[in-house]
Scaffold this active site. Structure first.
Site, PDB file in Angstrom:
ATOM      1  N   ASP A   1       6.448  31.610  36.944  1.00 61.38           N
ATOM      2  CA  ASP A   1       6.252  32.949  36.388  1.00 61.38           C
ATOM      3  C   ASP A   1       7.294  33.905  36.959  1.00 61.38           C
ATOM      4  O   ASP A   1       7.847  33.653  38.039  1.00 61.38           O
ATOM      5  CB  ASP A   1       4.850  33.473  36.742  1.00 61.38           C
ATOM      6  CG  ASP A   1       3.762  32.602  36.132  1.00 61.38           C
ATOM      7  OD1 ASP A   1       4.027  31.937  35.112  1.00 61.38           O
ATOM      8  OD2 ASP A   1       2.658  32.583  36.699  1.00 61.38           O
TER       9      ASP A   1
HETATM   10  N1  URA Z   1       1.110  28.412  38.511  1.00 68.59           N
HETATM   11  C1  URA Z   1       1.132  29.720  38.186  1.00 68.59           C
HETATM   12  O1  URA Z   1       0.099  30.332  37.941  1.00 68.59           O
HETATM   13  N2  URA Z   1       2.333  30.337  38.128  1.00 68.59           N
HETATM   14  C2  URA Z   1       3.490  29.720  38.433  1.00 68.59           C
HETATM   15  O2  URA Z   1       4.542  30.350  38.384  1.00 68.59           O
HETATM   16  C3  URA Z   1       3.454  28.364  38.789  1.00 68.59           C
HETATM   17  C4  URA Z   1       2.252  27.722  38.824  1.00 68.59           C
END
Ligand code: URA
Length: 251
Positions: A113
């Site tokens: 993310d």
């Molecule tokens: N899980 C998440 O919620 N976000 C990420 O960036 C990676 C794994």
């Protein structure tokens, strides 16, 4: 290791291949050639533009290069950068690579993310990326998550092992949860072996808490190089690439 990792007969300019190892620039390669310090298949080279293949043996200053047709980069991703190759609005993990590591067709193997930090693997080897992302191959991803409100740890640990059921009914594969000591905050290590959208955040949401910071610290058996500051990147060695697919039976 993917089949596409095999060396092949495609030829490239010698200076390009040497510079692609990330240790010296193309102009420095030219100087090394001038100094008669570059040897291909046992013969001193005088032309930095010589066409060589990935099967040729190349030595610089007496050290053999194990060149690969593909590129594998570890980036310590900062917040605010999107894990994509291109984006109209935001800077991407490929945009922020230093010039000497940039080349065509690079993409992040798996998504973090925008607000997640840590180990982002960037490559141009589609088959390798597929191998490490496929849940069938069980390559683990390890995260450190800080959450807003504490959880019932023993209950959560059991739920992670048995397979968390997300709010939309998705049943996840078995995962590991560990409480990090030495802090007053609510910090956990999480090991998962698939990569569903916002997976870790949604796993904690199913326990009634919210992830306030998330960092990926390992992919398979390869840990993030902690000497890389956020935003820094470097090439992986062949041994490190191999270690990604070794999970040491973590889950
Ligand atoms: N899980 C998440 O919620 N976000 C990420 O960036 C990676 C794994």
């Amino acid at each position: 290791m993917s089949k596409s990792n095999k060396k092949d007969n495609k030829t490239e300019r010698l200076d390009k291949i040497i510079a692609s190892q990330g240790l010296v620039s193309r102009s420095e390669v030219k100087q090394l050639v001038k100094n008669r310090e570059v040897v291909v298949n046992g013969v001193i080279v005088t032309d930095p533009g010589l066409k060589v293949s990935y099967n040729d043996s190349i030595a610089v200053n007496g050290v053999n290069l194990s060149q690969s047709r593909y590129t594998y980069i570890m980036l310590n991703k900062p917040r605010g950068v999107v894990s994509a190759s291109e984006d109209k609005r935001d800077k991407t993990v490929v945009d922020i690579l230093p010039d000497e590591l940039k080349r065509k067709n690079l993409f992040p193997a798996g998504r973090l993310d925008k607000d997640t930090t840590g180990f982002c693997l960037i490559t141009d080897d589609g088959e390798f990326a597929h191998d490490i992302l496929s849940p069938n191959h069980h390559v683990t991803k390890t995260y450190i998550a800080e959450v807003s409100v504490d959880i019932d740890f023993e209950k959560a640990k059991k739920a992670f092992i048995e397979g968390v059921v997300l709010a939309d009914g998705t049943v996840l594969l078995s995962a590991l949860l560990e409480k990090m000591s030495g802090t007053d905050r609510h910090v956990f290590k999480v090991v998962i072996k698939e990569g569903k959208y916002h997976q870790v955040k949604r796993m904690f949401a199913s326990l009634g808490t919210t992830v306030i910071s998330l960092k990926r610290i390992a992919i398979g058996g390869l840990e993030l190089d902690e000497t890389l500051s956020e935003g820094d990147a470097r090439l992986l060695t062949a041994v490190e690439i191999e270690s990604i697919v070794k999970n040491d039976g973590k889950i």
